[in-house]
Design a protein around this motif. Structure first.
Motif, PDB file in Angstrom:
ATOM      1  N   MET A 231     -10.780   8.646   9.528  1.00  0.00           N
ATOM      2  CA  MET A 231     -10.100   7.476   9.046  1.00  0.00           C
ATOM      3  C   MET A 231     -10.913   6.877   7.905  1.00  0.00           C
ATOM      4  O   MET A 231     -12.118   6.710   8.036  1.00  0.00           O
ATOM      5  N   ASP A 232     -10.268   6.587   6.823  1.00  0.00           N
ATOM      6  CA  ASP A 232     -10.909   5.827   5.755  1.00  0.00           C
ATOM      7  C   ASP A 232     -10.651   4.358   6.049  1.00  0.00           C
ATOM      8  O   ASP A 232      -9.508   3.901   6.002  1.00  0.00           O
ATOM      9  N   LEU A 233     -11.702   3.636   6.383  1.00  0.00           N
ATOM     10  CA  LEU A 233     -11.526   2.244   6.799  1.00  0.00           C
ATOM     11  C   LEU A 233     -11.116   1.330   5.653  1.00  0.00           C
ATOM     12  O   LEU A 233     -10.544   0.267   5.889  1.00  0.00           O
ATOM     13  N   THR A 234     -11.379   1.731   4.436  1.00  0.00           N
ATOM     14  CA  THR A 234     -10.969   0.928   3.288  1.00  0.00           C
ATOM     15  C   THR A 234      -9.464   1.031   3.056  1.00  0.00           C
ATOM     16  O   THR A 234      -8.776   0.025   2.909  1.00  0.00           O
ATOM     17  N   THR A 235      -8.969   2.268   3.054  1.00  0.00           N
ATOM     18  CA  THR A 235      -7.542   2.490   2.785  1.00  0.00           C
ATOM     19  C   THR A 235      -6.702   2.530   4.051  1.00  0.00           C
ATOM     20  O   THR A 235      -5.470   2.509   3.981  1.00  0.00           O
ATOM     21  N   ARG A 236      -7.378   2.634   5.200  1.00  0.00           N
ATOM     22  CA  ARG A 236      -6.708   2.737   6.496  1.00  0.00           C
ATOM     23  C   ARG A 236      -5.799   3.964   6.576  1.00  0.00           C
ATOM     24  O   ARG A 236      -4.731   3.927   7.157  1.00  0.00           O
ATOM     25  N   LYS A 237      -6.269   5.053   5.989  1.00  0.00           N
ATOM     26  CA  LYS A 237      -5.515   6.304   6.004  1.00  0.00           C
ATOM     27  C   LYS A 237      -6.315   7.389   6.722  1.00  0.00           C
ATOM     28  O   LYS A 237      -7.537   7.406   6.686  1.00  0.00           O
ATOM     29  N   VAL A 238      -5.580   8.285   7.339  1.00  0.00           N
ATOM     30  CA  VAL A 238      -6.197   9.433   8.009  1.00  0.00           C
ATOM     31  C   VAL A 238      -6.656  10.410   6.935  1.00  0.00           C
ATOM     32  O   VAL A 238      -5.884  10.784   6.059  1.00  0.00           O
ATOM     33  N   VAL A 239      -7.921  10.808   6.990  1.00  0.00           N
ATOM     34  CA  VAL A 239      -8.458  11.757   6.009  1.00  0.00           C
ATOM     35  C   VAL A 239      -8.673  13.135   6.616  1.00  0.00           C
ATOM     36  O   VAL A 239      -8.802  14.107   5.890  1.00  0.00           O
ATOM     37  N   ALA A 240      -8.703  13.225   7.950  1.00  0.00           N
ATOM     38  CA  ALA A 240      -8.886  14.522   8.600  1.00  0.00           C
ATOM     39  C   ALA A 240      -8.424  14.432  10.048  1.00  0.00           C
ATOM     40  O   ALA A 240      -8.525  13.380  10.672  1.00  0.00           O
ATOM     41  N   THR A 241      -7.920  15.544  10.543  1.00  0.00           N
ATOM     42  CA  THR A 241      -7.618  15.689  11.958  1.00  0.00           C
ATOM     43  C   THR A 241      -8.541  16.775  12.472  1.00  0.00           C
ATOM     44  O   THR A 241      -8.551  17.885  11.944  1.00  0.00           O
ATOM     45  N   ILE A 242      -9.340  16.431  13.473  1.00  0.00           N
ATOM     46  CA  ILE A 242     -10.370  17.334  13.960  1.00  0.00           C
ATOM     47  C   ILE A 242     -10.052  17.704  15.404  1.00  0.00           C
ATOM     48  O   ILE A 242      -9.981  16.825  16.266  1.00  0.00           O
TER      49      ILE A 242
END
Length: 66
Positions: A1-12
């Motif tokens: 999660m990118d806390l600045t943009t609140r977007k998922v950046v990876a699924t692990i």
């Protein structure tokens, strides 16, 4: 999660029954308990990949880092 943009950046993908999550103090690693595999997955926070899986005792459901 990118806390600045609140977007998922990876699924692990970790083990079955992922539950407890904690980061190392330097933010380099994320530790995830896997309740139904009796393991802890160690994720490299820079590569977003599981770098190790550690067998632990029965049904780990929480984790803390000291």
């Amino acid at each position: 999660m990118d806390l600045t943009t609140r977007k998922v950046v990876a699924t692990i993908e970790v083990g079955k029954g992922a539950h407890g999550v904690v980061t190392s103090p330097d933010n380099k690693f994320v530790y995830v308990t896997n309740m139904y595999d009796n393991t802890v997955s160690i994720v490299d926070n820079n590569t977003n990949k599981v770098v190790a899986t550690v067998l632990v005792d029965k049904t780990p459901n929480g984790i803390s880092f000291r």
